[in-house]
Design a protein around this motif. Sequence first.
Motif, PDB file in Angstrom:
ATOM      1  N   TYR A   1       5.424  -2.080  17.238  1.00 28.07           N
ATOM      2  CA  TYR A   1       3.549  -1.956  16.945  1.00 28.07           C
ATOM      3  C   TYR A   1       3.043  -2.884  18.005  1.00 28.07           C
ATOM      4  CZ  TYR A   1      -0.439  -3.926  14.603  1.00 28.07           C
ATOM      5  OH  TYR A   1      -1.915  -4.375  14.357  1.00 28.07           O
TER       6      TYR A   1
ATOM      7  N   PHE B   1       1.316   5.361   0.578  1.00 30.57           N
ATOM      8  CA  PHE B   1       0.713   6.712   1.070  1.00 30.57           C
ATOM      9  C   PHE B   1       1.704   8.055   0.938  1.00 30.57           C
ATOM     10  CE2 PHE B   1      -1.845   4.013   4.063  1.00 30.57           C
ATOM     11  CZ  PHE B   1      -1.129   2.977   3.998  1.00 30.57           C
TER      12      PHE B   1
ATOM     13  N   ASN C   1       1.093  -7.096   6.009  1.00 32.54           N
ATOM     14  CA  ASN C   1       1.617  -6.928   7.207  1.00 32.54           C
ATOM     15  C   ASN C   1       0.771  -6.149   8.282  1.00 32.54           C
ATOM     16  OD1 ASN C   1       4.019  -6.041   9.083  1.00 32.54           O
ATOM     17  ND2 ASN C   1       5.197  -6.728   7.461  1.00 32.54           N
ATOM     18  N   THR C   2       1.479  -5.597   9.197  1.00 27.25           N
ATOM     19  CA  THR C   2       0.798  -5.260  10.506  1.00 27.25           C
ATOM     20  C   THR C   2       0.426  -3.598  10.211  1.00 27.25           C
ATOM     21  OG1 THR C   2       3.063  -4.283  11.228  1.00 27.25           O
ATOM     22  CG2 THR C   2       2.165  -6.442  12.148  1.00 27.25           C
ATOM     23  N   GLY C   3       1.049  -2.974   9.299  1.00 30.74           N
ATOM     24  CA  GLY C   3       0.699  -1.489   9.082  1.00 30.74           C
ATOM     25  C   GLY C   3       1.796  -0.791   9.174  1.00 30.74           C
ATOM     26  N   LYS C   4       2.823  -1.201   9.717  1.00 34.57           N
ATOM     27  CA  LYS C   4       3.974  -0.353   9.894  1.00 34.57           C
ATOM     28  C   LYS C   4       4.455   0.054   8.748  1.00 34.57           C
ATOM     29  CE  LYS C   4       7.790  -3.802   9.384  1.00 34.57           C
ATOM     30  NZ  LYS C   4       8.849  -4.537  10.256  1.00 34.57           N
ATOM     31  N   LEU C   5       4.761   1.434   8.606  1.00 36.77           N
ATOM     32  CA  LEU C   5       5.173   2.391   7.599  1.00 36.77           C
ATOM     33  C   LEU C   5       6.588   2.477   7.387  1.00 36.77           C
ATOM     34  CD1 LEU C   5       2.527   5.128   8.067  1.00 36.77           C
ATOM     35  CD2 LEU C   5       2.599   3.549   6.257  1.00 36.77           C
TER      36      LEU C   5
ATOM     37  N   TYR D   1       1.309   2.528  17.284  1.00 36.52           N
ATOM     38  CA  TYR D   1       2.970   2.421  16.592  1.00 36.52           C
ATOM     39  C   TYR D   1       3.615   3.533  17.197  1.00 36.52           C
ATOM     40  CZ  TYR D   1       0.185   0.495  12.843  1.00 36.52           C
ATOM     41  OH  TYR D   1      -0.613  -0.483  12.038  1.00 36.52           O
TER      42      TYR D   1
ATOM     43  N   PHE E   1       9.146   4.916   5.532  1.00 33.61           N
ATOM     44  CA  PHE E   1       9.042   6.416   4.963  1.00 33.61           C
ATOM     45  C   PHE E   1      10.310   6.353   4.094  1.00 33.61           C
ATOM     46  CE2 PHE E   1       5.647   8.530   6.891  1.00 33.61           C
ATOM     47  CZ  PHE E   1       5.195   7.804   8.129  1.00 33.61           C
TER      48      PHE E   1
ATOM     49  N   TYR F   1       0.998  -1.249  -0.045  1.00 31.34           N
ATOM     50  CA  TYR F   1      -0.043   0.206  -0.205  1.00 31.34           C
ATOM     51  C   TYR F   1       1.018   1.037  -0.022  1.00 31.34           C
ATOM     52  CZ  TYR F   1      -3.571  -3.207   1.848  1.00 31.34           C
ATOM     53  OH  TYR F   1      -4.399  -4.360   1.961  1.00 31.34           O
TER      54      TYR F   1
ATOM     55  N   PHE G   1      10.323   3.138  11.862  1.00 28.85           N
ATOM     56  CA  PHE G   1       9.485   2.298  12.655  1.00 28.85           C
ATOM     57  C   PHE G   1      10.432   1.619  13.692  1.00 28.85           C
ATOM     58  CE2 PHE G   1       6.301  -0.942  13.904  1.00 28.85           C
ATOM     59  CZ  PHE G   1       7.088  -2.004  14.133  1.00 28.85           C
TER      60      PHE G   1
ATOM     61  N   THR H   1       3.442   0.438   2.974  1.00 32.55           N
ATOM     62  CA  THR H   1       3.578  -0.781   4.180  1.00 32.55           C
ATOM     63  C   THR H   1       3.035  -1.978   3.397  1.00 32.55           C
ATOM     64  OG1 THR H   1       2.266  -1.371   5.833  1.00 32.55           O
ATOM     65  CG2 THR H   1       0.857  -0.277   4.331  1.00 32.55           C
TER      66      THR H   1
ATOM     67  N   GLY I   1      -3.122  -2.456   9.970  1.00 31.28           N
ATOM     68  CA  GLY I   1      -3.232  -2.748   8.545  1.00 31.28           C
ATOM     69  C   GLY I   1      -3.122  -1.617   7.634  1.00 31.28           C
TER      70      GLY I   1
ATOM     71  N   GLN J   1      -3.120   5.862   9.733  1.00 33.03           N
ATOM     72  CA  GLN J   1      -2.327   6.156  10.994  1.00 33.03           C
ATOM     73  C   GLN J   1      -2.534   7.622  11.259  1.00 33.03           C
ATOM     74  OE1 GLN J   1       1.374   4.319  11.729  1.00 33.03           O
ATOM     75  NE2 GLN J   1       0.712   2.525  10.181  1.00 33.03           N
TER      76      GLN J   1
ATOM     77  N   TYR K   1       7.535   5.583  16.167  1.00 31.24           N
ATOM     78  CA  TYR K   1       8.338   5.752  15.031  1.00 31.24           C
ATOM     79  C   TYR K   1       9.589   6.741  15.805  1.00 31.24           C
ATOM     80  CZ  TYR K   1       5.007   4.036  11.782  1.00 31.24           C
ATOM     81  OH  TYR K   1       4.015   3.306  11.043  1.00 31.24           O
TER      82      TYR K   1
END
Lengths: 114, 114
Positions: B48, A34, A98-102, B33, A104, A32, B45, A94, B99, B103, B35
Amino acid sequence: AQSVTQLDSQVPVFEEAPVELRCNYSSSVSVYLFWYVQYPNQGLQLLLKYLSGSTLVESINGFEAEFNKSQTSFHLRKPSVHISDTAEYFCAVTLRSNTGKLIFGQGTTLQVKP
Amino acid sequence: GAGVSQTPSNKVTEKGKYVELRCDPISGHTALYWYRQSLGQGPEFLIYFQGTGAADDSGLPNDRFFAVRPEGSVSTLKIQRTERGDSAVYLCASSRRGGSDTQYFGPGTRLTVL
């Protein structure tokens, strides 16, 4: 491992001019995508995101980004910028599974001049 | 409604000291989360939480860093024996379920280790 590269650290542009902030990512699995924005003295805010469907996504303040799978890019564009668009912009990914950890990119500072 | 809050906003400490950073997520958000953002870089990151459990702590740099979320809401990031290299802005974010959910970021805690 996944990574995100923002090709420009600073982009100076005059008010009402068009702008493109470039973002490329590397991943062996689906992601995904962002764009987050950080205005001066404010926290990170989501600008727009691509999850599925149409590859062109838009924000409420006139920005748009297009997911290009073959070029692994998610460039951010605006046809006419305002002084108020001055901010730092972060591209992030992400993993779909997965868990959604971004993850960057390094950020691009957009400086809009009058 | 209330957003994500973090306290303190600034923390100055001496090398070798212990610090605790607090995050209050948006009510009802099960995903939280942490960071870390160093100067001129994008956020990285750390950890989480889904509910009370740390579902992914792969970003913690070493065993001096630890985080808890005992009741599934407030979280505390704990750093032992601080080093100058720990100086950064520590960001907390929460989302409804994790997911691909958006965020929402807090304003951050700026940690300075002298």
